[in-house]
Design a protein around this motif. Structure first.
Motif, short mmCIF file in Angstrom:
data_model
loop_
_atom_site.label_atom_id
_atom_site.label_comp_id
_atom_site.label_asym_id
_atom_site.label_seq_id
_atom_site.Cartn_x
_atom_site.Cartn_y
_atom_site.Cartn_z
N ALA A 63 -11.57 17.06 29.40
CA ALA A 63 -11.85 15.73 30.10
C ALA A 63 -10.66 14.68 29.59
O ALA A 63 -10.58 13.64 30.31
N ALA A 64 -10.12 15.02 28.44
CA ALA A 64 -9.22 13.87 28.04
C ALA A 64 -7.88 14.24 28.48
O ALA A 64 -6.95 13.82 27.91
N GLY A 65 -7.87 15.24 29.15
CA GLY A 65 -6.50 15.80 29.74
C GLY A 65 -5.64 16.66 28.83
O GLY A 65 -4.58 17.06 29.16
N LYS A 66 -6.31 17.11 27.68
CA LYS A 66 -5.54 18.16 26.94
C LYS A 66 -5.83 19.42 27.31
O LYS A 66 -6.99 19.93 27.59
N VAL A 67 -4.82 20.29 27.13
CA VAL A 67 -4.78 21.60 27.61
C VAL A 67 -5.66 22.49 26.41
O VAL A 67 -5.12 22.54 25.48
N VAL A 68 -6.63 23.10 26.81
CA VAL A 68 -7.64 24.07 26.00
C VAL A 68 -7.93 25.28 26.51
O VAL A 68 -7.59 25.69 27.82
N GLY A 69 -8.22 26.19 25.65
CA GLY A 69 -8.81 27.49 26.25
C GLY A 69 -8.38 28.89 25.21
O GLY A 69 -7.93 28.38 24.18
N PHE A 70 -8.98 29.84 25.64
CA PHE A 70 -8.78 31.00 25.06
C PHE A 70 -7.29 31.25 24.39
O PHE A 70 -7.13 31.62 23.17
N GLY A 258 -12.07 38.01 11.41
CA GLY A 258 -13.16 37.49 12.32
C GLY A 258 -12.66 36.16 12.97
O GLY A 258 -13.58 35.76 13.89
N THR A 259 -11.50 35.88 12.89
CA THR A 259 -11.23 34.48 13.61
C THR A 259 -11.01 34.73 15.25
O THR A 259 -11.65 33.99 16.15
N TYR A 260 -10.73 36.05 15.67
CA TYR A 260 -10.54 36.34 16.95
C TYR A 260 -11.97 36.23 17.63
O TYR A 260 -12.12 35.90 18.82
N ASP A 261 -12.82 36.76 16.94
CA ASP A 261 -14.36 37.13 17.32
C ASP A 261 -14.98 35.65 17.57
O ASP A 261 -15.74 35.52 18.75
N LYS A 262 -14.54 34.77 16.78
CA LYS A 262 -15.27 33.41 16.83
C LYS A 262 -14.43 32.56 18.05
O LYS A 262 -15.17 32.08 18.77
N ILE A 263 -13.49 32.95 18.24
CA ILE A 263 -12.52 32.35 19.45
C ILE A 263 -12.96 32.86 20.66
O ILE A 263 -13.31 32.15 21.69
N TYR A 264 -13.11 34.26 20.60
CA TYR A 264 -13.76 35.06 21.89
C TYR A 264 -14.94 34.33 22.14
O TYR A 264 -15.48 34.10 23.48
N LYS A 265 -15.92 34.14 21.19
CA LYS A 265 -17.43 33.79 21.53
C LYS A 265 -17.37 32.11 21.88
O LYS A 265 -18.09 31.91 22.91
N SER A 266 -16.60 31.43 21.53
CA SER A 266 -16.34 30.02 21.86
C SER A 266 -16.00 30.05 23.37
O SER A 266 -16.30 29.15 24.00
N TRP A 267 -14.82 30.82 23.69
CA TRP A 267 -14.50 30.55 25.06
C TRP A 267 -14.89 31.62 26.20
O TRP A 267 -14.93 31.24 27.37
N ILE A 268 -15.27 32.90 25.92
CA ILE A 268 -15.48 33.84 26.66
C ILE A 268 -16.87 34.14 26.67
O ILE A 268 -17.61 34.34 27.58
#
Length: 274
Positions: A63-70, A258-268
């Protein structure tokens, strides 16, 4: 004008030239730099990433125009490893998959939900796979379509330059299906075409449709999936072994701690078992 006056004018002119030279000298072009780990970058202190927007949940603007994602979150790990920050460049997918953007020094790394293929390996060096992808057929809610054969005589949308487009074209040719395949320049155009009934169905990666359905509840459903065995990879310029090594090390570290799994859960969502 006497000689003294002439000398004074010449002196003032020389001073002006020196002053202008000094200003020009301050505006030096950033010709890149090398990190402490020996990785050369096109811009000093920055890991420049080429992507193609929008492609949620892998990369899109909030919403703020920042590029985000997995993809963005994973590449941030690479940037942190290199002790720099990530800067994102939005550019057409064709320039990414062809390797031309990397070759031209537009970016160091390509992260665009890009499937690893033998053809693309000829012009890009890919990281270890970081995501298992499945193609999916989406339709408007209330329309039942389970197979491509049911789309005979109708229009099917795809995103141009993608493996989804390649898969559908191959299936239509192999099975001699009477389907009009319509190619759209990007994901947003494809989704708009489906939403406005310009096509009766559309194919793209499953997580992309899941994200669209979350943002637009009740409008679209995933009718069926096609397990094509695709995997995504980040890409670097051919021969950039130092950066590729850093990328793979960052991915391996994220998987082990475990960082990958956390990012995966957050975005996917929940990570599939197995």
């Amino acid at each position: 004008m006497n000689m003294q006056g002439t000398s004074r004018v010449a002196a003032l002119a020389a001073a002006a030239v020196l002053a202008l030279s000094g200003v020009a000298g301050c505006a030096k072009e950033d010709t890149g730099g090398t990190t402490d780990t020996g990785v050369a970058l096109v811009k000093s202190g920055v890991l420049t990433t080429c992507t193609h927007l929008p492609y949620a949940p892998f990369q899109s603007k909030d919403a703020a125009g920042k590029v985000v994602g997995f993809d963005v979150a994973l590449v941030d790990l690479v940037a942190a490893k290199l002790k720099v920050t990530q800067e994102i460049v939005d550019t057409p997918f064709e320039g990414i998959k062809s390797g031309s953007d990397l070759n031209a020094g537009k970016c160091d790394l390509a992260a665009a939900g890009m499937t690893i293929t033998e053809e693309r390996k000829k012009v890009l060096d890919f990281s270890d796979p970081y995501f298992d992808a499945t193609q999916a057929l989406a339709v408007l809610t209330g329309k039942e379509v389970k197979t491509l054969e049911e789309l005979a005589g109708k229009r099917l949308g795809v995103q141009g330059g993608t493996t989804g487009e390649e898969y559908i074209n191959a299936q239509v040719k192999e099975k001699k299906l009477d389907i009009e395949v319509v190619s759209y320049r990007d994901l947003a155009a494809l989704q708009q075409a489906l939403a406005t009934n310009q096509v009766v169905a559309a194919v793209n990666d499953l997580p992309v449709w899941n994200e669209y359905i979350k943002a637009n509840p009740g409008k679209v459903v995933v009718a069926t999936g096609f397990d094509t065995g695709e995997q995504y990879g980040f890409a670097v310029k051919k021969g950039n072994a130092a950066l590729l090594k850093a990328v793979n090390e960052a991915l391996a570290g994220a998987r082990s701690d475990g960082t990958y799994d956390k990012i995966y859960k957050s975005w996917i969502g929940e990570k599939p078992v197995g």
